[in-house]
Design an enzyme around this catalytic site. Structure first.
Site, PDB file in Angstrom:
ATOM      1  N   ARG A 252      42.860  29.850  37.540  1.00 51.38           N
ATOM      2  CA  ARG A 252      43.102  31.106  36.980  1.00 51.38           C
ATOM      3  C   ARG A 252      44.364  31.643  37.797  1.00 51.38           C
ATOM      4  O   ARG A 252      44.226  32.040  38.846  1.00 51.38           O
ATOM      5  CB  ARG A 252      42.109  32.166  36.940  1.00 51.38           C
ATOM      6  CG  ARG A 252      42.780  33.442  36.262  1.00 51.38           C
ATOM      7  CD  ARG A 252      41.522  34.662  36.573  1.00 51.38           C
ATOM      8  NE  ARG A 252      41.636  36.030  36.120  1.00 51.38           N
ATOM      9  CZ  ARG A 252      42.537  36.789  36.943  1.00 51.38           C
ATOM     10  NH1 ARG A 252      42.996  36.364  38.122  1.00 51.38           N
ATOM     11  NH2 ARG A 252      42.766  37.997  36.336  1.00 51.38           N
TER      12      ARG A 252
ATOM     13  N   ASP B   1      46.855  34.105  38.856  1.00 50.74           N
ATOM     14  CA  ASP B   1      46.595  35.651  38.977  1.00 50.74           C
ATOM     15  C   ASP B   1      48.202  36.138  38.804  1.00 50.74           C
ATOM     16  O   ASP B   1      49.019  35.471  39.410  1.00 50.74           O
ATOM     17  CB  ASP B   1      45.910  35.970  40.006  1.00 50.74           C
ATOM     18  CG  ASP B   1      45.849  37.622  40.240  1.00 50.74           C
ATOM     19  OD1 ASP B   1      45.202  37.934  39.400  1.00 50.74           O
ATOM     20  OD2 ASP B   1      46.308  37.987  41.330  1.00 50.74           O
TER      21      ASP B   1
ATOM     22  N   GLU C 201      47.232  34.612  33.660  1.00 46.00           N
ATOM     23  CA  GLU C 201      46.767  35.991  33.500  1.00 46.00           C
ATOM     24  C   GLU C 201      47.817  36.690  33.455  1.00 46.00           C
ATOM     25  O   GLU C 201      48.430  37.135  34.271  1.00 46.00           O
ATOM     26  CB  GLU C 201      45.926  36.474  34.919  1.00 46.00           C
ATOM     27  CG  GLU C 201      45.111  37.985  34.815  1.00 46.00           C
ATOM     28  CD  GLU C 201      45.762  38.951  35.623  1.00 46.00           C
ATOM     29  OE1 GLU C 201      45.642  40.030  35.268  1.00 46.00           O
ATOM     30  OE2 GLU C 201      46.695  38.563  36.447  1.00 46.00           O
TER      31      GLU C 201
ATOM     32  N   ARG D 221      38.335  50.886  38.616  1.00 43.55           N
ATOM     33  CA  ARG D 221      37.891  49.552  37.853  1.00 43.55           C
ATOM     34  C   ARG D 221      36.542  49.474  38.283  1.00 43.55           C
ATOM     35  O   ARG D 221      35.641  48.653  37.671  1.00 43.55           O
ATOM     36  CB  ARG D 221      38.935  48.616  38.234  1.00 43.55           C
ATOM     37  CG  ARG D 221      40.167  48.810  37.363  1.00 43.55           C
ATOM     38  CD  ARG D 221      41.121  47.548  37.808  1.00 43.55           C
ATOM     39  NE  ARG D 221      41.546  47.747  39.098  1.00 43.55           N
ATOM     40  CZ  ARG D 221      42.164  46.762  39.650  1.00 43.55           C
ATOM     41  NH1 ARG D 221      42.580  45.605  39.200  1.00 43.55           N
ATOM     42  NH2 ARG D 221      42.721  46.811  41.042  1.00 43.55           N
TER      43      ARG D 221
HETATM   44  C1  GLC Z   1      45.223  40.563  38.886  1.00 46.23           C
HETATM   45  C2  GLC Z   1      43.878  40.901  38.985  1.00 46.23           C
HETATM   46  C3  GLC Z   1      43.642  42.431  39.451  1.00 46.23           C
HETATM   47  C4  GLC Z   1      44.272  42.359  40.723  1.00 46.23           C
HETATM   48  C5  GLC Z   1      45.698  42.049  40.446  1.00 46.23           C
HETATM   49  C6  GLC Z   1      46.470  41.960  41.830  1.00 46.23           C
HETATM   50  O1  GLC Z   1      45.794  41.372  37.785  1.00 46.23           O
HETATM   51  O2  GLC Z   1      43.041  40.702  37.838  1.00 46.23           O
HETATM   52  O3  GLC Z   1      42.442  42.603  39.617  1.00 46.23           O
HETATM   53  O4  GLC Z   1      44.208  44.096  40.941  1.00 46.23           O
HETATM   54  O5  GLC Z   1      45.914  40.888  39.804  1.00 46.23           O
HETATM   55  O6  GLC Z   1      46.049  40.829  42.583  1.00 46.23           O
HETATM   56  C1  GLC Z   2      48.827  45.150  35.322  1.00 45.86           C
HETATM   57  C2  GLC Z   2      49.197  43.866  35.448  1.00 45.86           C
HETATM   58  C3  GLC Z   2      48.252  42.978  35.339  1.00 45.86           C
HETATM   59  C4  GLC Z   2      47.035  43.427  36.322  1.00 45.86           C
HETATM   60  C5  GLC Z   2      46.509  44.770  36.013  1.00 45.86           C
HETATM   61  C6  GLC Z   2      45.448  45.165  36.930  1.00 45.86           C
HETATM   62  O1  GLC Z   2      48.378  45.414  34.091  1.00 45.86           O
HETATM   63  O2  GLC Z   2      50.183  43.403  34.415  1.00 45.86           O
HETATM   64  O3  GLC Z   2      48.555  41.666  35.799  1.00 45.86           O
HETATM   65  O4  GLC Z   2      45.691  42.682  36.033  1.00 45.86           O
HETATM   66  O5  GLC Z   2      47.811  45.346  36.173  1.00 45.86           O
HETATM   67  O6  GLC Z   2      45.156  46.581  36.826  1.00 45.86           O
END
Ligand code: GLC
Ligand code: GLC
Length: 655
Positions: A293, A295, A337, A526
């Site tokens: 995944r 990130d 993601e 969260r």
């Molecule tokens: C991704 C993860 C999120 C995290 C962010 C920074 O969006 O899903 O939980 O805060 O990346 O790593």
């Molecule tokens: C924003 C970012 C996403 C991340 C999220 C975490 O939406 O675009 O990548 O997972 O913040 O809250």
């Protein structure tokens, strides 16, 4: 076409010829067997041009390009030599069965190891739970060594090659991976490559003043350059800190930190960073990861004067990693993601980039439809956004470990008479329970008072009304909430893509307000939707009489389990082919799935009132007169209109 473009195939080949002796030397040094060598060389032939072209595009003007190229090639070869035999076997299988992940058999779950079962050893003992539920894909939230204190749920990694000691060791991870493989469950792990923790070895070196490592990040002596960047940047975590940069006392410099202040963004314009992270990726691949995944993909390339999101070079970086994976870990897939505008989400999805992607727009619009009781925005969006390039697939989810952002397209909204900005305000009001009559119990995440922007935290069940219904002790409301939950699951399990459960969801887990007691979590709402797994709920399943809330959980669990089992019976659910049925009822979503001759017609009522759907329309769409709902077993004939109960979802097959 420019000259230099025409020269790339020539340069690629010449470069490979020049590098071949180094590769031959590595084969000798490692004592690689002839099969191992020839498989690698064959795939190198196939993917080298692609890899070379991407790297040339990113780094071709750097004087140290060739140096890094050689290191990249050798690291890939070494990683292949070291790749365990069982993974090589699975690679072979997947090269020939490259559609395996698009099958109706795929059903995903995601969990935090510590919250679900304490540690990796204990997690191995719960594989039967995943099998009972019907999972074939398991995403373990980041389980690597992290900084002390707050670590963004594992996303602030201080060492990609060691597991957080509280969870276990790399060997525990490998054992788990192999047990999962045996159970037919694919392992999904994160590649957190946009940033490292501020205590990662590279960041420590940077803090110690080593220039080579300072160049791994974006570090500035004063506000001049940060201010210039800031003009065109969004703020992702505005309640953590305003802006995108953090002052570092030790270095007396500013560091680029898109997310939390302790998460330092990596500088991919430096080929040393690309290469260093590639080695971490290959290490992960060889632990037994099936799907990686990727990130925060949107943020990995920065360029002054832009939003520094979704830039073309971000795609090139991922494509280069994809080519390396094809060569050195060919069975491993990428999942992106990208929780951004739908036009941008789709740009990451390609067999040459990420074969799998979150479907944040479907997720957001299912919630939107529940709030409005209308499916017009959902169908408008689905009508041109659900189909993806061949060989790729969505993961469809309702909740994940992150917040809900309303990432629909404003033009899609305008096309159905909705003002995007106002509508987002409404949805935020609705899901924080402020809108009169709302059933939802969500809480705000990252409210930005300047822009009014906000996202939503909360569990599936609490957002769908179960928490409110239980608090009010209202039987009718409970019934409606349970039906909403089953409706949403009935849609994501059938609409095309890999359904992905955030575990806990299958029980209707409610918000956990206790997260505020932990100082490392209190500042991040969260955590409200990341409750601890309650294993005692399993006992309720067997028990003949359980307290009322237990019976609600039992009903949700068994419904989800049944729907999963049903999904696996219909190959019409594989792949993505999906046609919307023009039902002329604004409250009912209808679509048709077809695959290798099979047909499945799905209808979902998004209101608390019965709805009727024209029998004529269904007969035309479903090519038949008699249908059976696979969920209730009830038969329908299309000579009459079909009545749907409040929030009912039906899966119709011609009989
Ligand atoms: C991704 C993860 C999120 C995290 C962010 C920074 O969006 O899903 O939980 O805060 O990346 O790593
Ligand atoms: C924003 C970012 C996403 C991340 C999220 C975490 O939406 O675009 O990548 O997972 O913040 O809250």
């Amino acid at each position: 076409m420019s000259n230099s473009h025409l020269q790339i195939p020539f340069e690629a080949e010449l470069t490979l010829t020049r590098l071949q002796p180094r590769l031959d030397q590595l084969w000798v040094e490692t004592g690689a067997d002839p099969d191992c060598i020839s498989e690698f060389q064959q795939r190198l032939q196939e993917y080298w041009l692609r890899l070379f072209a991407h790297l040339f595009e990113l780094y071709g003007t750097r004087y140290d390009f060739f140096f890094h190229l050689e290191k990249i090639l050798l690291a890939a070869a070494r990683s292949w030599v070291e790749r365990p035999e069982d993974l090589k076997k699975s690679d072979q299988h997947r090269i020939y069965q490259d559609d395996w992940f698009r099958s109706e058999q795929m059903v995903g779950g995601a969990l935090y190891v510590d919250l679900f079962s304490e540690n990796l050893g204990k997690l191995r003992e719960t594989i039967s739970y995943f099998k009972d539920l019907g999972l074939s894909y398991l995403h373990l939230m980041p389980l690597f060594a992290v900084r002390p204190g707050d670590n963004d749920g594992g996303y602030a990694i201080s060492n990609y090659r060691s597991v957080d000691p509280r969870l276990g060791t790399i060997d525990d991870l490998k054992l788990l991976a192999s047990d999962l493989r045996e159970a037919g469950i694919s392992l999904v792990l994160d590649f957190v490559f946009n940033h490292t923790s501020d205590d990662h070895f590279w960041a420590q070196k940077a803090q110690a003043g080593e220039r080579e490592y300072q160049q791994f990040y974006y570090i500035f002596p004063d506000r001049t350059v940060p201010n210039q960047y800031e003009r065109t940047l969004r703020e992702i975590f505005p309640t953590v800190r305003r802006g995108n940069f953090t002052w570092h006392d030790g270095m007396q410099q500013w560091v680029w930190t898109t997310f939390n202040s302790y998460q330092w963004d990596l500088n991919y314009s430096n080929p040393a960073v690309f290469r260093a992270m590639m080695e971490e990726m290959l290490f992960l691949a060889n632990t037994g990861v099936d799907i990686l995944r990727l990130d925060a993909v949107a943020f990995i390339w920065k360029q002054m004067g832009t939003s520094c999101e979704n830039l073309p070079q971000a795609h090139t970086v991922i494509r280069a990693y994809n080519a390396i994976a094809r060569i050195a870990a060919p069975g491993m897939l990428f999942k992106s993601e990208a929780i951004v505008h739908p036009d941008d989400v789709v740009r990451y999805i390609d067999t040459k980039e990420c074969q799998i992607s979150y479907n944040p727009t479907l997720m957001a619009l299912l919630w939107e439809s529940l709030a409005t009781r209308e499916v017009k925005l959902l169908t408008q969006s689905l009508s041109h956004r659900q189909i993806l390039p061949p060989g790729t697939i969505w993961t469809n989810y309702l909740r994940c470990h992150d917040d809900i952002g309303w990432t629909f397209d404003d033009e899609d909204a305008a096309a159905v008479g909705i003002n995007g900005f106002d509508h987002r305000q409404f949805l935020n009001h609705f899901y924080t329970g402020q809108f009169p009559g709302s059933f939802a119990r969500g809480v705000p995440f990252q409210h930005n008072p300047e822009t009014g922007d906000m996202r939503i935290s909360g569990t599936l069940a609490s957002l769908a009304g179960l928490e409110q219904a239980i608090d009010e002790g209202d039987e009718e409301l409970k019934e409606l909430a349970i039906r909403r939950i089953i409706l949403l699951h009935g849609i994501i399990l059938s609409i095309g893509g890999i359904p992905l459960f955030y575990l806990g969801e299958e029980w209707g887990m409610l918000n956990d307000y206790d997260f505020v007691k932990d100082p490392a979590k209190a500042g991040d709402t969260r955590w409200i939707h990341r409750p601890k797994m309650r294993w005692d709920y399993l006992n309720e399943l067997e028990a003949s009489s359980v307290p009322e809330e237990g019976s609600i959980r039992k009903r949700i669990f068994t419904s989800v389990q049944r729907l999963i089992a049903l999904r696996k019976k219909y190959d019409s659910i594989a792949g993505l082919a999906m046609e919307l049925i023009p039902l002329r009822n604004p409250h009912v979503l209808g679509f048709l799935r077809t695959h290798s001759g099979g047909r499945l017609m799905v209808l979902g009522n998004f209101t608390e009132h019965p709805q009727s759907v024209s029998g004529n329309i269904l007969r035309t769409a479903g090519l038949g007169r008699f249908f059976q709902d696979q969920i209730t077993g009830r038969e329908y004939q299309t000579s009459e209109d079909i009545e749907l109960e409040p929030y009912q979802v039906v899966w119709l097959i011609r009989v």
